[in-house]
Design a protein around this motif. Sequence first.
Motif, PDB file in Angstrom:
ATOM      1  N   SER A  79       0.823  -1.203   0.000  1.00  0.00           N
ATOM      2  CA  SER A  79       0.000   0.000   0.000  1.00  0.00           C
ATOM      3  C   SER A  79       0.860   1.258   0.000  1.00  0.00           C
ATOM      4  CB  SER A  79      -0.921   0.000   1.234  1.00  0.00           C
ATOM      5  OG  SER A  79      -1.734   1.154   1.258  1.00  0.00           O
ATOM      6  N   ILE A  80       1.895   1.283   0.856  1.00  0.00           N
ATOM      7  CA  ILE A  80       2.807   2.427   0.893  1.00  0.00           C
ATOM      8  C   ILE A  80       3.567   2.549  -0.417  1.00  0.00           C
ATOM      9  CG2 ILE A  80       4.859   3.384   2.025  1.00  0.00           C
ATOM     10  CD1 ILE A  80       3.925   2.043   4.605  1.00  0.00           C
ATOM     11  N   GLY A  81       3.976   1.409  -0.967  1.00  0.00           N
ATOM     12  CA  GLY A  81       4.704   1.427  -2.226  1.00  0.00           C
ATOM     13  C   GLY A  81       3.866   1.943  -3.378  1.00  0.00           C
ATOM     14  N   PHE A  82       2.567   1.675  -3.331  1.00  0.00           N
ATOM     15  CA  PHE A  82       1.701   2.150  -4.407  1.00  0.00           C
ATOM     16  C   PHE A  82       1.461   3.653  -4.294  1.00  0.00           C
ATOM     17  CE2 PHE A  82      -2.219   3.024  -6.643  1.00  0.00           C
ATOM     18  CZ  PHE A  82      -2.052   2.309  -7.813  1.00  0.00           C
ATOM     19  N   LYS A  83       1.213   4.123  -3.068  1.00  0.00           N
ATOM     20  CA  LYS A  83       0.986   5.551  -2.854  1.00  0.00           C
ATOM     21  C   LYS A  83       1.399   5.893  -1.432  1.00  0.00           C
ATOM     22  CE  LYS A  83      -2.242   9.063  -4.389  1.00  0.00           C
ATOM     23  NZ  LYS A  83      -3.523   9.309  -5.066  1.00  0.00           N
ATOM     24  N   GLN A  84       2.317   6.849  -1.301  1.00  0.00           N
ATOM     25  CA  GLN A  84       2.928   7.104  -0.002  1.00  0.00           C
ATOM     26  C   GLN A  84       1.956   7.642   1.041  1.00  0.00           C
ATOM     27  OE1 GLN A  84       3.410   8.902  -2.729  1.00  0.00           O
ATOM     28  NE2 GLN A  84       3.718  11.076  -2.309  1.00  0.00           N
ATOM     29  N   ILE A  90      16.737   0.436  -7.980  1.00  0.00           N
ATOM     30  CA  ILE A  90      18.177   0.366  -7.714  1.00  0.00           C
ATOM     31  C   ILE A  90      18.907  -0.234  -8.912  1.00  0.00           C
ATOM     32  CG2 ILE A  90      19.946  -0.641  -6.216  1.00  0.00           C
ATOM     33  CD1 ILE A  90      17.884  -0.576  -3.942  1.00  0.00           C
ATOM     34  N   TYR A  91      18.301  -1.241  -9.503  1.00  0.00           N
ATOM     35  CA  TYR A  91      18.922  -1.895 -10.667  1.00  0.00           C
ATOM     36  C   TYR A  91      19.045  -0.929 -11.847  1.00  0.00           C
ATOM     37  CZ  TYR A  91      19.514  -5.074 -14.618  1.00  0.00           C
ATOM     38  OH  TYR A  91      19.974  -5.692 -15.760  1.00  0.00           O
ATOM     39  N   ALA A  92      18.009  -0.118 -12.032  1.00  0.00           N
ATOM     40  CA  ALA A  92      17.986   0.774 -13.194  1.00  0.00           C
ATOM     41  C   ALA A  92      18.787   2.050 -12.971  1.00  0.00           C
ATOM     42  CB  ALA A  92      16.545   1.130 -13.549  1.00  0.00           C
ATOM     43  N   GLY A  93      18.783   2.579 -11.750  1.00  0.00           N
ATOM     44  CA  GLY A  93      19.410   3.886 -11.535  1.00  0.00           C
ATOM     45  C   GLY A  93      20.383   3.965 -10.381  1.00  0.00           C
ATOM     46  N   GLY A  94      20.649   2.854  -9.723  1.00  0.00           N
ATOM     47  CA  GLY A  94      21.591   2.876  -8.611  1.00  0.00           C
ATOM     48  C   GLY A  94      20.946   3.319  -7.312  1.00  0.00           C
ATOM     49  N   ILE A  95      21.750   3.359  -6.270  1.00  0.00           N
ATOM     50  CA  ILE A  95      21.245   3.692  -4.939  1.00  0.00           C
ATOM     51  C   ILE A  95      20.719   5.114  -4.864  1.00  0.00           C
ATOM     52  CG2 ILE A  95      23.428   4.573  -4.007  1.00  0.00           C
ATOM     53  CD1 ILE A  95      20.928   2.202  -2.212  1.00  0.00           C
ATOM     54  N   GLU A  96      21.155   5.984  -5.799  1.00  0.00           N
ATOM     55  CA  GLU A  96      20.670   7.370  -5.795  1.00  0.00           C
ATOM     56  C   GLU A  96      19.164   7.445  -5.997  1.00  0.00           C
ATOM     57  OE1 GLU A  96      23.080   6.257  -7.715  1.00  0.00           O
ATOM     58  OE2 GLU A  96      24.889   7.148  -6.818  1.00  0.00           O
ATOM     59  N   GLN A  97      18.605   6.425  -6.632  1.00  0.00           N
ATOM     60  CA  GLN A  97      17.157   6.410  -6.850  1.00  0.00           C
ATOM     61  C   GLN A  97      16.386   6.383  -5.532  1.00  0.00           C
ATOM     62  OE1 GLN A  97      15.242   6.544  -9.755  1.00  0.00           O
ATOM     63  NE2 GLN A  97      17.186   7.218 -10.627  1.00  0.00           N
ATOM     64  N   TYR A 135      17.172   7.961  -2.781  1.00  0.00           N
ATOM     65  CA  TYR A 135      17.079   9.339  -2.292  1.00  0.00           C
ATOM     66  C   TYR A 135      16.020  10.116  -3.064  1.00  0.00           C
ATOM     67  CZ  TYR A 135      21.562   8.126  -0.152  1.00  0.00           C
ATOM     68  OH  TYR A 135      22.545   7.512   0.562  1.00  0.00           O
ATOM     69  N   GLN A 136      15.936   9.865  -4.359  1.00  0.00           N
ATOM     70  CA  GLN A 136      14.939  10.555  -5.171  1.00  0.00           C
ATOM     71  C   GLN A 136      13.526  10.146  -4.763  1.00  0.00           C
ATOM     72  OE1 GLN A 136      15.416  12.951  -7.181  1.00  0.00           O
ATOM     73  NE2 GLN A 136      13.411  13.155  -8.120  1.00  0.00           N
ATOM     74  N   ILE A 137      13.352   8.866  -4.484  1.00  0.00           N
ATOM     75  CA  ILE A 137      12.033   8.382  -4.054  1.00  0.00           C
ATOM     76  C   ILE A 137      11.637   9.026  -2.729  1.00  0.00           C
ATOM     77  CG2 ILE A 137      10.787   6.347  -3.222  1.00  0.00           C
ATOM     78  CD1 ILE A 137      12.400   4.716  -5.299  1.00  0.00           C
ATOM     79  N   LEU A 138      12.568   9.049  -1.780  1.00  0.00           N
ATOM     80  CA  LEU A 138      12.283   9.652  -0.468  1.00  0.00           C
ATOM     81  C   LEU A 138      11.973  11.139  -0.606  1.00  0.00           C
ATOM     82  CD1 LEU A 138      14.959   7.891   1.762  1.00  0.00           C
ATOM     83  CD2 LEU A 138      12.517   7.405   1.637  1.00  0.00           C
ATOM     84  N   PHE A 139      12.656  11.799  -1.526  1.00  0.00           N
ATOM     85  CA  PHE A 139      12.408  13.216  -1.765  1.00  0.00           C
ATOM     86  C   PHE A 139      10.982  13.430  -2.267  1.00  0.00           C
ATOM     87  CE2 PHE A 139      12.348  16.769  -4.818  1.00  0.00           C
ATOM     88  CZ  PHE A 139      12.688  17.818  -3.964  1.00  0.00           C
TER      89      PHE A 139
END
Length: 402
Positions: A89-94, A143-150, A152-156
């Motif tokens: 549920s959180i993964g679908f919409k925060q 993570i596979y597509a964009g690395g661990i930086e993704q 941080y972007q998600i959390l932002f």
Amino acid sequence: MRITAIASELVVYIPAIMMYTKWMGRYYNNALSIDQTIIAAAILFQPSLIIIDHGHFQYNSVMLGFTLMSVVYLLHDYYAMASIFFVLSIGFKQMALYYSPVIFFYLLSVSVWPLSTNFNILRLITIGVATISTFIFLFAPFIYAGGIEQIYQILFRVFPFGRGLFEDKVANFWCATNIVIKYRELFTTDQLKKLSLLLTLIGMAPSCIAIFFKPKKNLLAWCLIATSMSFYLFSFQVHEKSILLPLMPITLLLNEVNADVISMVCWISNMALFSMWPLIKRDGLWLQYAVLAVMSNWLMGNLSWIRKFVSLVGIKIVSPRDFATTVLPHNIFWTSVIITTYIAAGALHYIDLFIAPPANLPDLWVIGNVVLSFGCFLLFFLWVNYKIFAMTTTTTPKVKKN
């Protein structure tokens, strides 16, 4: 694409509602199968969710369905599955984070409280593994597509502090009181973040404490309402549509099969729809708004007073029914509040539709909507917390083992 919204609702949300009402009917309120179906239909015919998902066009029903599936598994004592569905549920919409305090404290309570007799380390580990594994499953493609930086972007994106305390005018504490207290002029963004966090924590504390020390299954819906309403009223950067989060557990209270509770649910559901009128009006959905409002109230019996009225004035359009009563509480205070707010909402609708606001105050009618809706939500929030207190200080009702 709109077909996908209907399909996702059929796959996720509707089965979750049916499963919840079935459990409540079998183990809590002793409702017959036909009554369970009627209650489920009343919950599903939530006008605010319908008009947002199928008019404004979103997929909130998926997020709400996953959360409700998590609650269903909690009712059945399948804690790992409950954890998995809540993470989904959180993964679908925060915004599902609005429910997270109650889910967290309930799972913690059934695993460790009281420490002397109920500490279950295996259950706690199972819940932790299920939660972490599901998060890894969701984050792995990014993570596979964009690395661990993704990450941080998600959390932002999940925590949009950069947008400020609020954007549009919403029926929460900050927008309603900003009329007299200009928060963004008095405080920095960091100060407002801390202040909103403090008020949100204070607002949710009673329900979190209650569900931790008294993990009663019949308390889950009540505590979900209190915490999600606390987020809506006091947290940082809230949207009009966020009222859908408290509305989901609010409509679950129809399973209480209590006339006073049902009347309160009908009232706050109507005011929630009313609070989104500025958004609905911008989308040009005024006709859908009116039809859904009338039909949902008719379904709940909230228009039964019309039969008595037309019989009194001598109109023969419909036959009168002596037993027809308005869906209002027995308490005179709440009856007065509900009638007064309905009259005020009707007056604001009339003014908004037929009278232009002053040129120097173009948002005056919207502000009226915000203040009225906020007052209703705050009163309902206090009522829910009172009910939680009453339920935690009384004897636990006997619930059948499933």
